[in-house]
Design a protein around this motif. Structure first.
Motif, PDB file in Angstrom:
ATOM      1  N   LYS A 270      28.308  17.680  15.407  1.00  0.00           N
ATOM      2  CA  LYS A 270      27.127  18.302  16.019  1.00  0.00           C
ATOM      3  C   LYS A 270      25.959  18.600  14.946  1.00  0.00           C
ATOM      4  N   ALA A 271      24.670  18.531  15.354  1.00  0.00           N
ATOM      5  CA  ALA A 271      23.541  19.062  14.618  1.00  0.00           C
ATOM      6  C   ALA A 271      23.010  20.298  15.530  1.00  0.00           C
ATOM      7  N   THR A 272      21.968  20.879  14.754  1.00  0.00           N
ATOM      8  CA  THR A 272      21.365  21.941  15.437  1.00  0.00           C
ATOM      9  C   THR A 272      19.935  22.166  14.558  1.00  0.00           C
ATOM     10  N   GLY A 273      18.816  22.444  15.257  1.00  0.00           N
ATOM     11  CA  GLY A 273      17.588  22.608  14.556  1.00  0.00           C
ATOM     12  C   GLY A 273      16.854  23.464  15.245  1.00  0.00           C
ATOM     13  N   LEU A 274      15.744  24.008  14.893  1.00  0.00           N
ATOM     14  CA  LEU A 274      14.898  25.186  15.429  1.00  0.00           C
ATOM     15  C   LEU A 274      13.278  24.676  15.163  1.00  0.00           C
ATOM     16  N   TYR A 275      12.620  24.537  16.266  1.00  0.00           N
ATOM     17  CA  TYR A 275      11.220  23.910  16.260  1.00  0.00           C
ATOM     18  C   TYR A 275      10.614  24.854  16.892  1.00  0.00           C
ATOM     19  N   VAL A 276       9.239  25.518  16.339  1.00  0.00           N
ATOM     20  CA  VAL A 276       8.373  26.155  16.713  1.00  0.00           C
ATOM     21  C   VAL A 276       6.875  25.527  17.053  1.00  0.00           C
ATOM     22  N   PHE A 277       6.433  25.555  18.277  1.00  0.00           N
ATOM     23  CA  PHE A 277       5.277  25.010  18.861  1.00  0.00           C
ATOM     24  C   PHE A 277       4.126  25.866  19.058  1.00  0.00           C
ATOM     25  N   ASP A 278       2.827  25.755  19.002  1.00  0.00           N
ATOM     26  CA  ASP A 278       1.915  26.508  19.210  1.00  0.00           C
ATOM     27  C   ASP A 278       1.424  26.574  20.390  1.00  0.00           C
ATOM     28  N   ASP A 279       1.929  26.007  21.523  1.00  0.00           N
ATOM     29  CA  ASP A 279       1.712  25.944  22.792  1.00  0.00           C
ATOM     30  C   ASP A 279       2.925  25.860  23.807  1.00  0.00           C
ATOM     31  N   ILE A 280       3.067  26.939  24.549  1.00  0.00           N
ATOM     32  CA  ILE A 280       4.262  26.999  25.390  1.00  0.00           C
ATOM     33  C   ILE A 280       4.319  25.836  26.305  1.00  0.00           C
ATOM     34  N   ASN A 281       3.240  25.292  26.826  1.00  0.00           N
ATOM     35  CA  ASN A 281       3.185  24.229  27.662  1.00  0.00           C
ATOM     36  C   ASN A 281       3.819  22.996  27.226  1.00  0.00           C
ATOM     37  N   VAL A 282       3.384  22.701  25.905  1.00  0.00           N
ATOM     38  CA  VAL A 282       3.566  21.526  25.149  1.00  0.00           C
ATOM     39  C   VAL A 282       5.650  21.850  25.047  1.00  0.00           C
ATOM     40  N   THR A 283       5.782  23.058  24.834  1.00  0.00           N
ATOM     41  CA  THR A 283       7.236  23.305  24.595  1.00  0.00           C
ATOM     42  C   THR A 283       8.008  23.005  25.542  1.00  0.00           C
ATOM     43  N   CYS A 284       7.607  23.335  26.806  1.00  0.00           N
ATOM     44  CA  CYS A 284       8.247  23.219  28.345  1.00  0.00           C
ATOM     45  C   CYS A 284       8.092  21.645  28.642  1.00  0.00           C
ATOM     46  N   GLN A 285       7.074  20.815  28.238  1.00  0.00           N
ATOM     47  CA  GLN A 285       7.016  19.429  28.484  1.00  0.00           C
ATOM     48  C   GLN A 285       8.137  18.734  27.629  1.00  0.00           C
ATOM     49  N   HIS A 358       1.336  20.153  17.504  1.00  0.00           N
ATOM     50  CA  HIS A 358       1.478  21.288  17.673  1.00  0.00           C
ATOM     51  C   HIS A 358       2.808  22.163  17.009  1.00  0.00           C
ATOM     52  N   LEU A 359       3.247  21.463  16.201  1.00  0.00           N
ATOM     53  CA  LEU A 359       4.712  21.957  15.445  1.00  0.00           C
ATOM     54  C   LEU A 359       3.986  23.281  14.413  1.00  0.00           C
ATOM     55  N   LEU A 360       4.268  24.366  14.553  1.00  0.00           N
ATOM     56  CA  LEU A 360       4.161  25.074  13.541  1.00  0.00           C
ATOM     57  C   LEU A 360       5.075  25.384  12.371  1.00  0.00           C
ATOM     58  N   THR A 361       6.363  25.474  12.586  1.00  0.00           N
ATOM     59  CA  THR A 361       7.298  25.519  11.677  1.00  0.00           C
ATOM     60  C   THR A 361       8.617  25.140  12.145  1.00  0.00           C
ATOM     61  N   CYS A 362       9.660  24.750  11.454  1.00  0.00           N
ATOM     62  CA  CYS A 362      10.813  24.516  11.886  1.00  0.00           C
ATOM     63  C   CYS A 362      11.737  24.486  11.010  1.00  0.00           C
ATOM     64  N   ARG A 363      13.180  24.415  11.355  1.00  0.00           N
ATOM     65  CA  ARG A 363      14.273  24.396  10.519  1.00  0.00           C
ATOM     66  C   ARG A 363      14.958  22.989  10.872  1.00  0.00           C
ATOM     67  N   GLU A 364      14.604  21.848  10.340  1.00  0.00           N
ATOM     68  CA  GLU A 364      15.210  20.709  10.759  1.00  0.00           C
ATOM     69  C   GLU A 364      16.574  20.591  11.049  1.00  0.00           C
ATOM     70  N   PHE A 365      17.099  19.613  11.823  1.00  0.00           N
ATOM     71  CA  PHE A 365      18.364  19.471  12.262  1.00  0.00           C
ATOM     72  C   PHE A 365      19.284  19.366  11.110  1.00  0.00           C
ATOM     73  N   THR A 366      20.542  19.991  11.185  1.00  0.00           N
ATOM     74  CA  THR A 366      21.459  20.201  10.252  1.00  0.00           C
ATOM     75  C   THR A 366      22.815  20.136  10.813  1.00  0.00           C
ATOM     76  N   SER A 367      23.798  19.726   9.997  1.00  0.00           N
ATOM     77  CA  SER A 367      25.012  19.695  10.419  1.00  0.00           C
ATOM     78  C   SER A 367      25.973  20.710   9.689  1.00  0.00           C
ATOM     79  N   GLU A 368      25.289  21.600   8.926  1.00  0.00           N
ATOM     80  CA  GLU A 368      26.002  22.489   7.836  1.00  0.00           C
ATOM     81  C   GLU A 368      26.421  23.836   8.737  1.00  0.00           C
ATOM     82  N   PRO A 369      27.640  24.132   8.919  1.00  0.00           N
ATOM     83  CA  PRO A 369      28.142  24.964   9.709  1.00  0.00           C
ATOM     84  C   PRO A 369      27.482  26.534   9.572  1.00  0.00           C
ATOM     85  N   ALA A 370      27.275  26.802   8.223  1.00  0.00           N
ATOM     86  CA  ALA A 370      26.689  28.241   8.027  1.00  0.00           C
ATOM     87  C   ALA A 370      25.325  28.289   8.397  1.00  0.00           C
TER      88      ALA A 370
END
Length: 946
Positions: A270-285, A358-370
């Motif tokens: 599995k992999a997980t990442g966190l992506y922050v966008f400047d527009d909630i409409n874009v996020t929901c799209q 629209h991307l402000l910042t992110c923690r790109e996808f990772t498979s590191e459990p920690a």
């Protein structure tokens, strides 16, 4: 029919033992609290051991028209686990787990904690479908009764859709086991009227296309508002209809005695990442686009939610205060191979890249459990972040709605407008975006008519917005409860609501099963019986009474839990304030005085105060520290003088204790165990519990080990804990060597010299004084100890190791200068690789002490154990043994209660247990009938030098 509670209780006394009928004021009030913002105090609490007892209770309740409510863990948020009548809770006898079809199915009793079910299934790489955020605390009975889902569950894997079979007990005491053809035949024969009534309702729905379309639409969303009437549409067999109606029925139709789930496969990659966008409409799209890919979870967080946890986010990614319209997606996906995971990641990344501007910042996808764990911890931390910073006297409310995915962005905007209109400035939104499921969290006081009116008016607008304008769900996964009962008809319309009323009438014609929940004629039910949250103490004022702490509390089934200790102290302080301001009448004054008196035993004396609850608490409250502060306030001048002298002459006190243990051991041989037990009991009573009780697991006094370690260029400063300097190893163990000798043997094999300070017997970490509420003496002893260690380690040049996890934790918390290793931590990191280990095939029970769990999660202890034996068993539902330093000698009932589930989990042929705290091992040996020793003994037994 007239209620006859007196007769009901008279009959109950012939069904249950006295211990299982809980009627003291202090306990009744404690059980009047669940995770919601309501309070009702039950007349009596019944702890039930078996299905037979439950059936008898139900028949008796029906005969006397007495209402009953079932509670599992009490982590429900909508007021469905409280009552002012009879509250039924489950004993530990309801924790059965039966794996079926090589893990493809699992049969669970309602008292099983969700995480324990998944632990049992982990060897099959399976899990149950529902994954509520409270899975470490909530129980299967509540998960099914509320149709709880969670972050990865969505709709397809909830209890309704993964149900295989179910066993039910109805209001008349009759049962139905859908896995048993004879039970089905009997039920059909005896309940023809009920079955015919259900089939008539189902036919009515089918005959009205507009109702059919509405039901089908509502269950494309997450929906737990009202009864699961989709069962009447999706099934034709009456038994299937009944079993699926029970999911989400919140104990208003029947009691769930067990449930069999189809399990869900756990993907290995599995992999997980966190992506922050400047527009909630874009996020929901993006949510709409990603919904077409094989994603496990998409969690949406608005800017307020993100800003509430910004310090944690900053540790993982570039993060500044976010503008109002921004939002984030926490995305997780999984696959059966690394290659398939890579391909899936590319697909998902292409969607995200399409909105890169629209991307402000992110923690790109990772498979590191920690990192994955840290990201999910941030997401789960948004709810408690509001609770931790709320104004004193307010409570935290979390609402739970679902919207059509295409209208998610506008729905969020409309909710934000309502927050602003009603001045809920701290309100945040987060949720399970794949299902259009939004949670919004805000704080609310209920201490004035104006505040109650604000909440009522806000909820009137919210329910109109979600249920009518958006045709969404007012409750997506938290259950209807009392909170949304007045609005069920608003959401479903009169026709379907009346059908729900008919369903209730068919199953519960006397309305004795959790009345007021789901179906409620009182339009103000959601603003009745509101729970106030008075300030009581700085340590506990942040408590939101969620109950996450209860599953790890050793006194849960003995006296009180941390949540209950807090809610009772709030109640006591509230009464104290009332006495000061307006005065109490005679009856209130007696009640208040009785509460204070009873709290000494129930709240203070029976608390282990180990603080394990603080790790589970979403706002980090260590109730043990609070109890220690109450103990400190109770100290007298005489007790402080005695404790000070004991601290000053600790070496002599320790030597006296060893002599006493040896004299006791000799007396045991002379007069026998029975006489010795009675003698100690009498002395204990005469001394007002200052002299401990005796039982056979008491060891002899420890021998002094005077051997000198072999010389090696590497060395450690070894600190035998005072418990290991006082108590010999378990009486029944084959290896009777002092632990100092065993430690020396292990480290010498790794070519490490062991140095024990010559004057060690006069030193102690201070924990015995801290646990009794004497922090100044405890700090003094810790400071003396640290000063000695600084000198003998040459200012930290040499590693310092102690052989007991409680001492390591205490010293770790007491100083910021020296690194002091607990033995398992040091050996796992620096010694294991220097040993040749031939693991045993014998089974061993492993107890991870609460101090080990607080130090490192017990990881190092587990690693060593698994290298020493191929058959390590970690029992379920035992987090703290309840011995709590020396409390096991003075309140052995706490230790006994905490370890009640232990003996049944010991596999055939197992004779030994492992741990890393000598006092814990005494209690474990006493209540398991096997010998517990330090893990060092087994490691020495199976290892040789390389």
């Amino acid at each position: 029919m007239i209620k006859n509670f007196t007769n009901f209780l008279m009959v109950i006394k012939t069904i249950l033992t006295k211990e299982n009928i809980i009627d003291k004021d202090i306990q009744r009030f404690a059980y009047g609290t669940d995770a919601s913002f309501y309070r009702l105090v039950p007349k009596v609490v019944l702890r039930v051991d078996s299905q037979q007892q439950l059936s008898q209770i139900m028949r008796t309740a029906s005969d006397n028209n007495v209402a009953v409510t079932f509670r599992a863990a009490g982590t429900s948020l909508s007021g469905q686990a409280i009552t002012d009548s009879v509250l039924i809770i489950l004993s530990r006898a309801w924790q059965g787990i039966t794996i079926l079809d090589s893990g493809d199915k699992v049969c669970l009793q309602p008292g099983v904690i969700g995480a324990s079910a998944n632990k049992a299934l982990s060897q099959y790489h399976r899990k149950i479908g529902p994954d509520p955020a409270s899975i470490n605390s909530c129980k299967v009975g509540g998960i099914a009764a509320n149709n709880s889902s969670g972050m990865c569950c969505g709709v397809k894997d909830n209890s309704y859709h993964t149900l295989a079979d179910i066993k039910l007990i109805f209001a008349d005491g009759s049962t139905l086991d859908t896995a048993d053809s004879d039970s089905i035949a009997t039920f059909k024969q005896n309940h023809a009227t009920l079955i015919n009534g259900l089939m008539t309702i189902a036919a009515d729905i089918q005959a009205q296309p507009e109702l059919l379309r509405k039901i089908q639409h509502k269950y494309r969303l997450k929906n737990t508002t009202g009864y699961g009437v989709n069962a009447l549409v999706e099934f034709s067999d009456p038994i299937d209809i009944i079993s699926h109606l029970m999911i989400g029925s919140e104990g208003t139709l029947a009691f769930i005695a067990d449930i069999t789930y189809h399990t869900v496969k756990v993907m290995p990659h599995k992999a997980t990442g966190l992506y922050v966008f400047d527009d909630i409409n874009v996020t929901c799209q993006l949510v709409n686009l990603l919904a077409n890919e094989q994603v496990e979870a998409i969690e949406l967080m608005d800017s307020r939610a993100l800003n509430s946890v910004k310090s944690h986010l900053a540790a993982l990614m570039d993060f500044d205060e976010l503008p109002n319209n921004s939002a984030a997606l926490l995305i997780e996906f999984a696959a059966d191979s690394a290659e398939n995971l890579r391909v899936l990641q590319q697909k998902i990344a292409s969607h995200l890249n399409s909105q890169s501007k629209h991307l402000l910042t992110c923690r790109e996808f990772t498979s590191e459990p920690a990192i994955i764990e840290a990201l999910w911890k941030i997401r789960k931390g948004t709810f408690p972040a509001v609770g931790a910073h709320r104004q004193a006297g307010t409570t935290v409310i979390i609402e739970d709605v679902a919207l059509p995915l295409a209208r998610l962005a506008q729905g969020i905007a409309d909710l934000h407008q309502l927050f602003d209109k009603y001045h809920y400035d701290e309100a945040i939104i987060f949720g399970h975006a794949l299902a259009g499921n939004l949670h919004f969290v805000f704080t609310q006081a209920f201490d004035s008519a104006a505040e109650v009116a604000r909440y009522r008016n806000f909820m009137d607008e919210v329910t109109q917005l979600i249920a009518v304008e958006y045709q969404g769900s007012l409750k997506a996964e938290h259950g209807t409860g009392r909170n949304m009962a007045p609005f069920v008809e608003l959401e479903w319309g009169t026709a379907i609501y009346q059908m729900m009323r008919k369903v209730k009438q068919l199953f519960d014609p006397l309305n004795i099963l959790n009345p007021g929940v789901i179906i409620n004629d009182d339009g103000n039910a959601h603003i009745s019986h509101l729970k106030t949250m008075p300030t009581a103490d700085d340590i506990i004022d942040k408590c939101i009474e969620c109950g996450f702490c209860e599953s790890v509390c050793p006194s849960e089934n003995y006296t009180l839990t941390p949540r209950q200790r807090i809610t009772l102290w709030r109640h006591i302080k509230d009464l104290e304030e009332k006495q000061t301001s307006t005065g109490l009448n005679e009856q209130e004054r007696k009640y208040y005085q009785d509460l204070i008196s009873d709290y000494q035993h129930f709240g203070i004396d029976s608390c282990a105060a180990t603080g394990l609850c603080g790790q589970e608490c979403p706002v980090g409250i260590n109730t043990g520290e609070f109890i220690k502060s109450l103990r400190a306030a109770k100290q007298t001048k005489t007790s402080t003088i005695i404790a000070t002298k004991a601290a000053a002459h600790f070496s002599g006190v320790s030597q006296l204790a060893k002599v006493g243990l040896n004299v006791t051991a000799l007396t045991r041989k002379t007069i026998g165990e029975k006489a010795l037990t009675k003698s100690f009991a009498a002395v204990n009573k005469l001394s007002a519990n200052t002299i401990p009780l005796w039982y056979p697991a008491w060891p002899k006094g420890a021998e002094t080990d005077k051997k000198i370690s072999e010389y090696h260029s590497e060395k450690v400063i070894y600190i035998p804990a005072c418990a290991n300097r006082i108590f010999a190893t378990d009486n029944t163990s084959k290896d009777q060597r002092p632990i100092q000798q065993v430690m020396r043997s292990v480290l010498n094999k790794a070519r490490v010299q062991v140095v024990i300070p010559e004057n060690i017997n006069k030193f102690c970490c201070g924990m015995p004084w801290a646990s009794k509420g004497l922090p100044d003496i405890a700090q003094q002893k810790a400071d003396e100890f640290i000063a000695m260690l600084m000198a003998c380690s040459e200012q930290g040049k040499w590693p310092i190791v102690t052989d007991a996890s409680p001492c390591a934790l205490t010293l770790d918390e007491a100083n910021q200068t020296l690194k002091i290793y607990e033995a398992s931590e040091f050996i796992a990191q620096f010694v294991l690789d220097k040993l040749n280990i031939s693991p045993s095939n014998d089974p061993f029970m492993l107890h991870k002490t609460c101090s080990s769990q607080k130090l490192d999660g017990g990881v190092h202890l587990m690693r060593i154990a698994q290298q020493c034996s191929t058959n390590i068993v970690v029992p379920n539902d035992i987090n703290c043994c309840g011995f709590a330093g020396d409390k096991g000698f003075f309140v052995p009932e706490l230790n006994k209660s905490a370890l009640e589930p232990l003996k049944a989990q010991i596999p055939s042929g197992c004779q030994r247990g492992l741990s890393n705290s000598r006092t814990c091992e005494i209690g474990l040996s006493a209540h398991s009938d096997i010998s517990y020793q330090s893990f060092l003994y087994l490691l020495d037994e199976v290892s040789e030098p390389l």
